[in-house]
Design an enzyme around this catalytic site. Structure first.
Site, PDB file in Angstrom:
ATOM      1  N   ILE B  72       7.384 -12.624  14.850  1.00 29.63           N
ATOM      2  CA  ILE B  72       6.646 -13.241  13.748  1.00 29.63           C
ATOM      3  C   ILE B  72       7.508 -13.221  12.482  1.00 29.63           C
ATOM      4  O   ILE B  72       7.542 -14.202  11.741  1.00 29.63           O
ATOM      5  CB  ILE B  72       5.307 -12.495  13.485  1.00 29.63           C
ATOM      6  CG1 ILE B  72       4.477 -12.364  14.778  1.00 29.63           C
ATOM      7  CG2 ILE B  72       4.509 -13.168  12.373  1.00 29.63           C
ATOM      8  CD1 ILE B  72       4.097 -13.636  15.464  1.00 29.63           C
ATOM      9  N   CYS B 130      10.264  -2.716  12.461  1.00 28.46           N
ATOM     10  CA  CYS B 130      10.056  -4.094  12.898  1.00 28.46           C
ATOM     11  C   CYS B 130      11.369  -4.625  13.478  1.00 28.46           C
ATOM     12  O   CYS B 130      12.377  -4.667  12.779  1.00 28.46           O
ATOM     13  CB  CYS B 130       9.606  -4.982  11.749  1.00 28.46           C
ATOM     14  SG  CYS B 130       9.454  -6.701  12.275  1.00 28.46           S
ATOM     15  N   LYS B 166       5.935   4.810  11.152  1.00 23.92           N
ATOM     16  CA  LYS B 166       5.891   4.104  12.443  1.00 23.92           C
ATOM     17  C   LYS B 166       7.300   3.961  12.993  1.00 23.92           C
ATOM     18  O   LYS B 166       8.177   3.365  12.373  1.00 23.92           O
ATOM     19  CB  LYS B 166       5.254   2.722  12.246  1.00 23.92           C
ATOM     20  CG  LYS B 166       5.247   1.867  13.501  1.00 23.92           C
ATOM     21  CD  LYS B 166       3.844   1.568  13.968  1.00 23.92           C
ATOM     22  CE  LYS B 166       3.805   0.587  15.112  1.00 23.92           C
ATOM     23  NZ  LYS B 166       2.908  -0.535  14.824  1.00 23.92           N
ATOM     24  N   ASN B 193       6.570   1.183  18.122  1.00 25.51           N
ATOM     25  CA  ASN B 193       6.578  -0.230  17.781  1.00 25.51           C
ATOM     26  C   ASN B 193       7.083  -0.975  19.028  1.00 25.51           C
ATOM     27  O   ASN B 193       7.234  -0.378  20.088  1.00 25.51           O
ATOM     28  CB  ASN B 193       7.478  -0.462  16.563  1.00 25.51           C
ATOM     29  CG  ASN B 193       7.088  -1.710  15.782  1.00 25.51           C
ATOM     30  OD1 ASN B 193       6.725  -2.737  16.369  1.00 25.51           O
ATOM     31  ND2 ASN B 193       7.163  -1.648  14.470  1.00 25.51           N
TER      32      ASN B 193
END
Lengths: 261, 307
Positions: B72, B130, B166, B193
């Site tokens: 994304i 990410c 995270k 993740n």
């Protein structure tokens, strides 16, 4: 407008033309809320196997008696499994979802352009347009006569249908976009509006033509989706205002707003 | 028999241990028609960055065997609009809202923490993992212990909010990364993740994602995620949130048994938005059937018989 989730009962799931099936489910709340151009998100099977994600399908019709209709073409494992569903079984559906066609743009003549299975949302749309007293010209493209869809549905409605096939086995031997272009060239009265659904290259031509003839046009975009409700941001469509979501901002967009490259 | 599912992560009090993962539940209201948001253990919001981000070019998602690949690219509206448009709703919830933040630099993380401090946000999740965006140093902060220490300690100095870090599974040794986060002042670690992955369209010979590579989630990653949560939980004293491919209550219990104090549900929300609710019910029944009164009585109860 509210979305619903439930296990809805299958009323019928019958083969139509061109490897397509018409699925009918009893889903009163969803059927009542549905607007042309919206979609439902189906969970085809309960295992974590393929297809893992839900699959979006355009609402082909939502009839007053609570029945929601979906027209789909068997392409992969998901649609193949769907085609095996039997009457009386239950189907996990979320919907109706998305932003459908705006049918309230005055009284202009509606040119409805369907490419292949893209015809699905345009049946519901045409019915609503006719109900609103609009004149509808329905242009339907298919590869060959055996793939021509929705014969019965269109016959039941009072509209002018123009069919084109790639091989000329039915109707005009032409691409449906050429039919549209010829129509626009000949027609003097330009008080018209285009509604289209089909493969992306077809929609791109529709966008170009509507620009050239300075007409409003709305197109339904078919994108891979995960959530269907606007949280995963997976179904991005590039527009003049940046990325929009096919599931939430669309699937129907103004053709002129899309960046087609 | 009534069972007590409540857990405390740092100072975050949750009525049950089942939360929703960042990027899979928006900012809470999107699923409002289908899910009672106040029944969640907690909600972790879609990651917000200092400036708005437009995200990666499509296609952004692709499906694989029992999994989903995404790139994304942290599309979000930026912290200013987030505070104005999303925070009021999140504040109105009766369940804890954990704000996920990400930056390209340590300074950006600090700046975001500062902004949210002023808003008296109770809990932050540092998304340092990410796989689909590159930080200024060209890799994720969570890929080496120096990066983890640097960003976590800088944010720690800035905020008293509960700090969840995270972690990425794309590392050689998750234990040293987990310990680095703890030493730098994390209150909670959350893992994993997504795993870096890719898919190719063999007809066109092109990647299936516009970003070429993406992050894999879903049941395909569950056993690897479980192993990493097990390893991380065994070497830190702070609470651990376990996640990675949880689809049902059985999966959730596996994570709890290997040492997760809470679990987070991600991709499963897309398939069934009511997954979280069903998982809570399943855990309740499991506990009741076995006479387990408190969820803490299950955490880390893995028995390993080494002769």
């Amino acid at each position: 407008m509210m979305m619903h989730q439930g296990n809805f009962k299958i009323i019928s799931n019958e083969k139509t033309a061109g490897g397509c099936f018409k699925l009918r489910v009893m889903a009163p709340e969803a059927a009542e809320e549905a607007r042309p151009g919206q979609f439902v998100h189906l969970r085809v099977q309960q295992e974590i196997d393929k297809p893992f994600l839900r699959r979006p399908f355009a609402v082909c019709d939502a009839i007053d008696n609570g029945v929601l209709e979906i027209l789909y073409k068997v392409r992969g494992r998901g649609t193949s499994l769907l085609s095996e569903k039997k009457e009386g079984g239950l189907l996990d559906i979320i919907g109706p979802l998305g932003n459908g066609f705006d049918c309230n743009v005055g009284s202009k003549r509606a040119l409805v352009v369907a490419g292949g299975i893209g015809i699905a949302p345009l049946i519901f749309l045409s019915r609503k347009l006719l109900d609103a007293g609009r004149e509808v010209v329905f242009m339907r493209g298919a590869v060959t006569a055996g793939d021509v869809l929705c014969r019965r549905e269109l016959k039941d409605m009072k509209l002018n249908v123009i069919t084109a096939t790639d091989d000329g086995s039915e109707g005009i031997k032409s691409k449906i976009t050429e039919v549209l272009e010829n129509y626009l060239r000949k027609e003097k009265d330009k008080e018209m509006e285009i509604f289209a659904a089909g493969p992306r290259p077809m929609l791109k031509v529709v966008a170009r033509l509507s620009g050239e003839y300075k007409m409003e046009s709305q197109v339904s975009m078919d994108e891979m989706m995960a959530c269907g409700v606007g949280v995963c941001l997976g179904c991005a469509v590039m527009t003049k205002d940046g990325y929009k979501l096919a599931c939430k901002d669309g699937p129907v967009f103004k053709a002129g707003d899309i960046i087609w490259e | 028999m009534g069972v007590d599912l409540s857990v405390t992560l740092g100072k975050i009090k949750m009525a049950n241990p089942v939360m929703v993962s960042s990027g899979t539940f928006g900012c809470g209201s999107e699923y409002g028609d289908l899910v009672d948001v106040n029944s969640l253990g907690a909600i972790v919001t879609k990651t917000v960055t200092l400036k708005p981000r437009s995200g990666n070019p499509p296609p952004r998602i692709a499906e694989s065997a029992s999994g989903m690949l995404n790139a994304i690219g942290l599309e979000n509206i930026g912290i200013d609009r987030f505070i104005e448009e999303k925070l009021p709703y999140l504040r109105s919830l009766r369940v804890p809202a954990i704000i996920s933040i990400a930056g390209d630099t340590v300074e950006e993380y600090v700046c975001l923490a500062e902004r949210l401090n002023k808003e008296k946000t109770a809990a932050l999740e540092l998304n340092i993992s990410c796989p689909n965006v590159k930080s200024k140093k060209g890799r994720m902060f969570s890929q080496d212990k120096e990066g983890v220490r640097e960003v976590v300690s800088a944010v720690r100095r800035q905020t008293k909010a509960v700090l969840i870090v995270k972690l990425s599974p794309n590392v050689t040794d998750i234990k040293e990364i987990a310990m680095a986060a703890e030493e730098a002042g994390a209150d909670v670690i959350s893992l994993v993740n997504t795993f870096g992955g890719m898919l190719v369209d063999i007809e066109k010979k092109v990647p299936k994602l516009g970003n070429v590579t993406g992050g894999l989630s879903g049941p395909a990653i569950k056993p690897i995620a479980l192993r990493m949560v097990y390893e991380a939980a065994s070497c830190v004293d702070i609470p651990v949130v376990g996640q990675g491919g949880i689809m049902n209550w059985e999966d959730a219990l596996e994570f709890i048994i290997v040492g997760a104090d809470a679990v987070s549900i991600g991709t499963a929300n897309f398939i069934d938005p009511r997954s979280t609710f069903k998982i809570v019910e399943g855990i309740k029944k499991y506990m009741a059937a076995r006479g387990i009164e408190e969820i803490s009585g299950l955490v880390g109860t893995l028995k390993i018989n080494r002769e």
